[in-house]
Scaffold this motif. Sequence first.
Motif, mmCIF file in Angstrom:
data_model
loop_
_atom_site.group_PDB
_atom_site.id
_atom_site.type_symbol
_atom_site.label_atom_id
_atom_site.label_comp_id
_atom_site.label_asym_id
_atom_site.label_seq_id
_atom_site.Cartn_x
_atom_site.Cartn_y
_atom_site.Cartn_z
ATOM 1 N N HIS A 489 19.058 55.409 10.677
ATOM 2 C CA HIS A 489 18.143 54.756 11.770
ATOM 3 C C HIS A 489 17.970 53.154 11.379
ATOM 4 N N LEU A 588 12.205 59.089 9.510
ATOM 5 C CA LEU A 588 11.695 59.050 10.789
ATOM 6 C C LEU A 588 10.566 57.841 11.245
ATOM 7 N N SER A 677 7.813 63.575 12.123
ATOM 8 C CA SER A 677 7.903 62.930 13.456
ATOM 9 C C SER A 677 6.607 62.192 13.789
ATOM 10 N N HIS A 735 12.490 63.756 16.302
ATOM 11 C CA HIS A 735 11.934 62.784 16.967
ATOM 12 C C HIS A 735 11.058 62.896 18.260
#
Length: 790
Positions: A489, A588, A677, A735
Amino acid sequence: MFEHKVPRSIMSASREEISGELEILEGELPSGLHGHVFIVAPVGSVEDEDDSVKDVYKKINERNQKNINGNTFMNGDGMIYRLDFDESDKVKWKQKIANPPDYKIDKAIQAKEEKKENEETQGLKYRQLLKFYNIGLIRFSPLLGLRNQLNTAFLPMQFDGDESQRLLVTYDAGFSYEINTETLDVKDPVISRNEWTPAFDKPEFPFPAIFSTAHPVFDNKTKELFTVNYTRSWCNLLTTSFRFIAGFVFGLIDECINEFIGWLLGGFIGSLLGWFIGGFIGSLLGGFTGSFIGSLLGWLLGWFIGGFIGWLLGWLLGGFIGWLLGGFIGGFIGGFIGSLNSKQLEIFSGVSEWSAPLTNYIQTREFYFRLIGDIFSVVSQEDSVYLMKWDGQCLHKYKLVDSNNKSIKIRQSIHQIGVTEKFLVLVDTSFTVGTEQIINNFLLTKWLREVFRVIPSPNSSVYIVERNKLQESGEVEAHQVEISREMSHFLVDYSNGEENEEKITLYASHLCAWDIAQWLRKADKLAFGNQCEDIPRDLLGMHTGEMDISWMGKHVIDVSLEKLNQGKPEITSTNLSDNNLLTWGPGLYTYDDEQFPGNSRQEEFGKIYWVSLGLWGELTTKFMYDQYKKYEYRTIELNEILELAEAGIPSCLYKLDAQSLTIEDYYEFATSHIGFSPQFVPREGRTGSSKDGYIVCVVFTPDRSQIWIFDAADLQKGPICKLWHKDLNCGLTLHTAWLQNISDSGSSSCSGDLTQGLCDWIDTWSPSSFCKRDKDTLKEEINRHFSKSS
């Protein structure tokens, strides 16, 4: 052995489609919390609903305990959760499985299998060909193709003329769908399915495999959506080790084919490959439907016959025909016998009429070989990457090429892309997808896992595309630059700097020595002591642990006209930081998302909030230990990693200043808790500060899934509110997204003619054991049950 244990609530998930009101467990709801938070998680497949929909991970785990490799929990339908903060002093919640056409068909096939009360519902004659099977990371039907499970991420968007905010739900191995934000039903694909290039030309599936990205991007300033569609050649999908073995064997045969020694060597290799291919295909095909005994008989018989014919013809013809014909015949007979379970074997002993079942199973085996033949016909398929731009009306598709006008080659995946004012940024991310991850539950799997192993590259290939070149569809050059260490990411500033200063600023989480596409398998051992202790059985299917600490990175890339004309964008500065407590697997993230529809993008990032997995002894395997023994960018020695993992490092939520890469604030979750998340929610009526809001996240405790709310300006004081419900059982969430408003817009997805081309493909099966009547029966089953999604 370990006091710091993975919370078992992360190993539990419900497929119930329900709604209700969350209860406050601790604290109170803060003022200014508003809008709607969306979360997605994989929650198993329709066949996992046999016993109970309330704990489907349990059934997956039980299968994993029986099979040497099993399947990851990441292989499952996407459950969409919506938390509603639009009413004072209460939080409502709704959850629903993402239901595109392939999900509805998957469910219909399962229903046909279960209902046998009368002739109308007695099941499908060709159910074995139509049914979807879990294979490692994917869910696949031999005749219908690949499930688009929509279980990974979201993308908000709003084109000019749209009355309300819209939301896409995404998946790496399929195209994105829009969802009805009120009902959570899946609507139509954001781009017509006919515009997508399948990952493989053959065979033709109504649900083809599509390589895309789970993180397309939307530019609110220009009102343009960007995504990718790429293909990978057969050789690209195989590992270097397998290519080396194959090249060595066949190169040796070719070199000696016309000499006496080639006869002898050809006989040996023909025998070896005949045994292996015949036996492997026999067990593979038998494994789709047969029992363990059936598969074992199929493998042994395929091994014997394939080996004998391979040896005979290999000795005579140098091995090639022996390998081809021996493997084919051995595999055919092995696969047929392997598919028979005890009830079917009774058919051959005269207990009941056998001709119809025999014909059906011969046809099924024949189809499998036809399928394998079609798959191997893609050996010549090329690598390609297509960038797609959509403005809500018109689609433009661009093939990306390098400075030599050759197609870009993706060796891992494009899990994420980024957009700036003047450029698109694509990264070959460290989520590796290869043959090894779909070879499961068959004999020799442990050995094949080694042969087909795809090890993530320790460096990241970044491809930069100039947006001013994206006019009409065609070929566009992508400029490549390498960044040290893995990326999954990343984020990019929208601004490309001051005038005459063309740069891209990229912020990354470098997940060092962590293979995030792997999961715990029955054959895995813990990487401690004598390394003979098994992984805890109730964790099979979970992610493996890291083998080094992760780094936060900030990279500035010079993309001036001078550099691009030379074909050499240059990294002008790199800043890296780590933290011995916090940066263990930061997978995340969230931030003050000013890019949500109606606002401009972040010109320059301020604060980014990350959750880290932590370091867990129960997830630390010998397989990963061996894989990363010679890791290029090692920070902490392996033996010290084992000591830290045995003691345990907790999961954390922390706030990173993007410009200085300093961690300003953090919260350390308690032992046996994991935070996942995170989603930033701006405070209603705020002043605009990137800290003026709340972080909503999922927390897995030893007992249950919970929703925790933090003040984004003060993480260290801990959660200001904890929410739960006895029926909230999230599973491994991924996500998130936040929308200010939701609306009931549009109907659920209509499949259209999903079988277009498939019936024509069936008609081409010649020669074939499928006579015209049988072909018509198969086509009738397809059209009657699967031409429409409902």
